[in-house]
Design an enzyme around this catalytic site. Structure first.
Site, PDB file in Angstrom:
ATOM      1  N   LYS A   1       0.820  -1.218   0.000  1.00 54.42           N
ATOM      2  CA  LYS A   1       0.000   0.000   0.000  1.00 54.42           C
ATOM      3  C   LYS A   1       0.854   1.268   0.000  1.00 54.42           C
ATOM      4  O   LYS A   1       0.488   2.258  -0.613  1.00 54.42           O
ATOM      5  CB  LYS A   1      -0.958   0.013   1.190  1.00 54.42           C
ATOM      6  CG  LYS A   1      -2.103  -0.965   1.010  1.00 54.42           C
ATOM      7  CD  LYS A   1      -3.268  -0.646   1.911  1.00 54.42           C
ATOM      8  CE  LYS A   1      -4.421  -1.580   1.576  1.00 54.42           C
ATOM      9  NZ  LYS A   1      -5.594  -1.397   2.408  1.00 54.42           N
TER      10      LYS A   1
ATOM     11  N   LYS B   1      -4.509  -8.873  -6.478  1.00 57.09           N
ATOM     12  CA  LYS B   1      -5.802  -9.208  -5.874  1.00 57.09           C
ATOM     13  C   LYS B   1      -6.867  -8.176  -6.246  1.00 57.09           C
ATOM     14  O   LYS B   1      -6.546  -7.002  -6.493  1.00 57.09           O
ATOM     15  CB  LYS B   1      -5.671  -9.373  -4.357  1.00 57.09           C
ATOM     16  CG  LYS B   1      -5.597  -8.105  -3.569  1.00 57.09           C
ATOM     17  CD  LYS B   1      -5.940  -8.336  -2.090  1.00 57.09           C
ATOM     18  CE  LYS B   1      -6.077  -6.989  -1.402  1.00 57.09           C
ATOM     19  NZ  LYS B   1      -6.800  -6.974  -0.166  1.00 57.09           N
TER      20      LYS B   1
ATOM     21  N   LYS C   1     -10.480  -2.666  -3.630  1.00 55.80           N
ATOM     22  CA  LYS C   1     -11.293  -1.445  -3.723  1.00 55.80           C
ATOM     23  C   LYS C   1     -10.488  -0.304  -4.317  1.00 55.80           C
ATOM     24  O   LYS C   1     -11.016   0.588  -4.951  1.00 55.80           O
ATOM     25  CB  LYS C   1     -11.738  -0.968  -2.334  1.00 55.80           C
ATOM     26  CG  LYS C   1     -12.598  -1.917  -1.567  1.00 55.80           C
ATOM     27  CD  LYS C   1     -13.027  -1.235  -0.265  1.00 55.80           C
ATOM     28  CE  LYS C   1     -13.350  -2.241   0.811  1.00 55.80           C
ATOM     29  NZ  LYS C   1     -12.256  -2.445   1.776  1.00 55.80           N
TER      30      LYS C   1
HETATM   31  N1  AQP Z   1      -9.436 -10.000  -3.377  1.00 59.32           N
HETATM   32  C1  AQP Z   1      -9.859 -10.557  -2.258  1.00 59.32           C
HETATM   33  N2  AQP Z   1     -10.119 -11.872  -2.198  1.00 59.32           N
HETATM   34  C2  AQP Z   1     -10.570 -12.459  -1.041  1.00 59.32           C
HETATM   35  N3  AQP Z   1     -10.788 -11.765   0.093  1.00 59.32           N
HETATM   36  C3  AQP Z   1     -10.539 -10.443   0.077  1.00 59.32           C
HETATM   37  N4  AQP Z   1     -10.649  -9.474   1.008  1.00 59.32           N
HETATM   38  C4  AQP Z   1     -10.280  -8.291   0.485  1.00 59.32           C
HETATM   39  N5  AQP Z   1      -9.912  -8.447  -0.794  1.00 59.32           N
HETATM   40  C5  AQP Z   1     -10.060  -9.764  -1.088  1.00 59.32           C
HETATM   41  C6  AQP Z   1     -11.123  -9.715   2.365  1.00 59.32           C
HETATM   42  O1  AQP Z   1     -12.163  -8.798   2.644  1.00 59.32           O
HETATM   43  C7  AQP Z   1     -12.127  -8.442   4.006  1.00 59.32           C
HETATM   44  C8  AQP Z   1     -12.211  -6.955   4.171  1.00 59.32           C
HETATM   45  O2  AQP Z   1     -11.082  -6.316   3.690  1.00 59.32           O
HETATM   46  P1  AQP Z   1     -10.827  -4.784   4.060  1.00 59.32           P
HETATM   47  O3  AQP Z   1     -11.936  -3.961   3.566  1.00 59.32           O
HETATM   48  O4  AQP Z   1     -10.539  -4.640   5.493  1.00 59.32           O
HETATM   49  O5  AQP Z   1      -9.506  -4.394   3.370  1.00 59.32           O
HETATM   50  P2  AQP Z   1      -8.627  -5.033   2.294  1.00 59.32           P
HETATM   51  O6  AQP Z   1      -8.281  -6.443   2.602  1.00 59.32           O
HETATM   52  O7  AQP Z   1      -7.474  -4.124   2.167  1.00 59.32           O
HETATM   53  O8  AQP Z   1      -9.610  -4.988   1.046  1.00 59.32           O
HETATM   54  P3  AQP Z   1      -9.412  -4.285  -0.333  1.00 59.32           P
HETATM   55  O9  AQP Z   1     -10.657  -4.355  -1.082  1.00 59.32           O
HETATM   56  O10 AQP Z   1      -8.213  -4.815  -1.020  1.00 59.32           O
HETATM   57  O11 AQP Z   1      -9.206  -2.779   0.028  1.00 59.32           O
HETATM   58  P4  AQP Z   1      -8.010  -1.845  -0.354  1.00 59.32           P
HETATM   59  O12 AQP Z   1      -8.116  -1.612  -1.804  1.00 59.32           O
HETATM   60  O13 AQP Z   1      -8.245  -0.633   0.462  1.00 59.32           O
HETATM   61  O14 AQP Z   1      -6.743  -2.575   0.011  1.00 59.32           O
HETATM   62  C9  AQP Z   1     -10.856  -9.048   4.593  1.00 59.32           C
HETATM   63  O15 AQP Z   1     -11.202 -10.220   5.297  1.00 59.32           O
HETATM   64  C10 AQP Z   1     -10.040  -9.404   3.384  1.00 59.32           C
HETATM   65  O16 AQP Z   1      -9.233 -10.522   3.617  1.00 59.32           O
END
Ligand code: AQP
Length: 338
Positions: free
Chosen positions: A117, A201, A204
């Site tokens: 990040k 992956k 968001k």
């Molecule tokens: N691509 C993914 N596949 C499976 N699980 C996923 N999670 C996130 N992306 C994937 C799971 O969703 C939960 C919530 O995640 P979060 O909102 O706390 O943050 P994150 O993991 O950082 O999700 P994003 O969408 O990737 O956000 P950004 O773009 O901000 O980094 C967690 O249980 C995560 O494992």
């Protein structure tokens, strides 16, 4: 595994930093809904985590409600499960500070999510982004939660939460005070990949909206995104081995298997030797049939923001009843309170 002295309790959360997507749903949310059937669960909208990168204040408020609506629309039942947003329960922040003082710089320096990040902009990242895993450990351990359903990407943060729990128990000579929480990573889609690049992956924060399926996408958008998803020119393979070097094909098969509530093997057998065009039509149809009911329920719930705020407030009240005595005890153990 957690020690049997602790009662099983589930805790998990998602950041309100944009629309939830299919990865959040298949990697975590779908399992949350299943787990609430036979376990006590606490599900949190972790809004303080969203501040670790810049977010417009109005968008944050809206996003907290959207994520809450997504949880409920996907099947989280606020009558059975505690559902609230993190910032309403100040014990999370208090315990996080104590954990900032327990965790070691070297441990946090190893976190791959921070490296990804922060990227090249490390010196300019917020301190909050660096200590994010300490707040996550506090979220879980403030309730002495034992099981944490998450996607594969959160495994390293869970290991850090275990290290923090163990070190706190040792430092203050309170063996077994905090449980060592177990990650629950299940299903055929624990790491859903971007539709544009099978090595990244689904996320968001990806600039391309075509990289993900948002829970707010309508049927046309879902069909378009799946049609345009990157693939390769060969037909789908008939065995596990045939997916080697074909991450996009593997990702789409995993998504199909998870949405169909089947196994990867069943999905492979069903589409063996088929062209992507036919497979994508079936995948799009299945995705629309599973996601569209969630989307319309979200829209309905968002029509009454006061009701969402009421649910969060009631959930925060129940959450505090569990975590306030634990955090008060931690303050006594550390000598902050005599
Ligand atoms: N691509 C993914 N596949 C499976 N699980 C996923 N999670 C996130 N992306 C994937 C799971 O969703 C939960 C919530 O995640 P979060 O909102 O706390 O943050 P994150 O993991 O950082 O999700 P994003 O969408 O990737 O956000 P950004 O773009 O901000 O980094 C967690 O249980 C995560 O494992």
């Amino acid at each position: 595994m957690t020690t049997p002295t602790h009662k099983p309790l589930v805790f998990s959360g998602m950041q309100p930093n944009g629309n939830l997507h299919l990865g959040n749903y298949l990697g975590a949310l779908k399992n949350w809904v299943k787990m609430q059937q036979d376990m006590n669960c606490i599900y949190c909208v972790v809004d303080m985590h969203a501040l670790t990168t810049w977010v417009d204040p109005k968008e944050l408020t809206q996003s907290i409600r959207e994520v809450t609506a997504a949880y409920i629309a996907a099947g989280v039942d606020p009558a059975k499960t505690i559902l609230f947003n993190q910032s309403q329960v100040h014990e999370h922040a208090e315990l996080a500070w104590i954990f900032n003082c327990v965790a070691r710089m070297g441990w946090l320096n190893r976190m791959t999510q921070f490296k990804e990040k922060a990227g090249k902009n490390r010196e300019n990242s917020s301190v909050g982004l660096f200590v994010y895993p300490d707040l996550m450990a506090a979220d879980i351990l403030a309730y002495k939660a034992t099981h944490v359903p998450v996607g594969e990407d959160q495994k390293q943060h869970l290991e850090l939460a275990r290290d923090i729990a163990q070190k706190f128990n040792n430092d203050y000579n309170v063996p077994d005070y905090f449980p060592l929480p177990d990650p629950v990573i299940t299903g055929p889609a624990t790491r859903v990949m971007s539709l544009r690049d099978g090595s990244k992956k689904m996320s968001k924060s990806d600039e391309s909206d075509y990289s993900r399926i948002n829970l707010t996408d309508d049927a046309d958008a879902i069909v378009q995104k799946i049609r345009k998803a990157r693939t390769d020119p060969n037909p789908l393979p008939d065995s596990e081995k045939g997916f080697e070097g074909r991450p996009e094909a593997e990702n789409l098969i995993n998504i199909y298997a998870a949405l169909a509530d089947g196994t990867r093997e069943q999905a492979i057998a069903r589409f063996a030797g088929r062209q992507f065009s036919g497979f994508k039509n079936e995948l799009a149809e299945l995705t629309v049939s599973k996601i569209s009911p969630i989307t319309s329920e979200m829209r309905r719930l968002l029509g009454d923001p006061a009701e969402i705020d009421r649910i969060l407030k009631a959930g925060a009240h129940k959450a505090r009843a569990i975590c306030a005595p634990i955090v008060a005890e931690v303050k006594r153990m550390t000598g902050l309170v005599g």
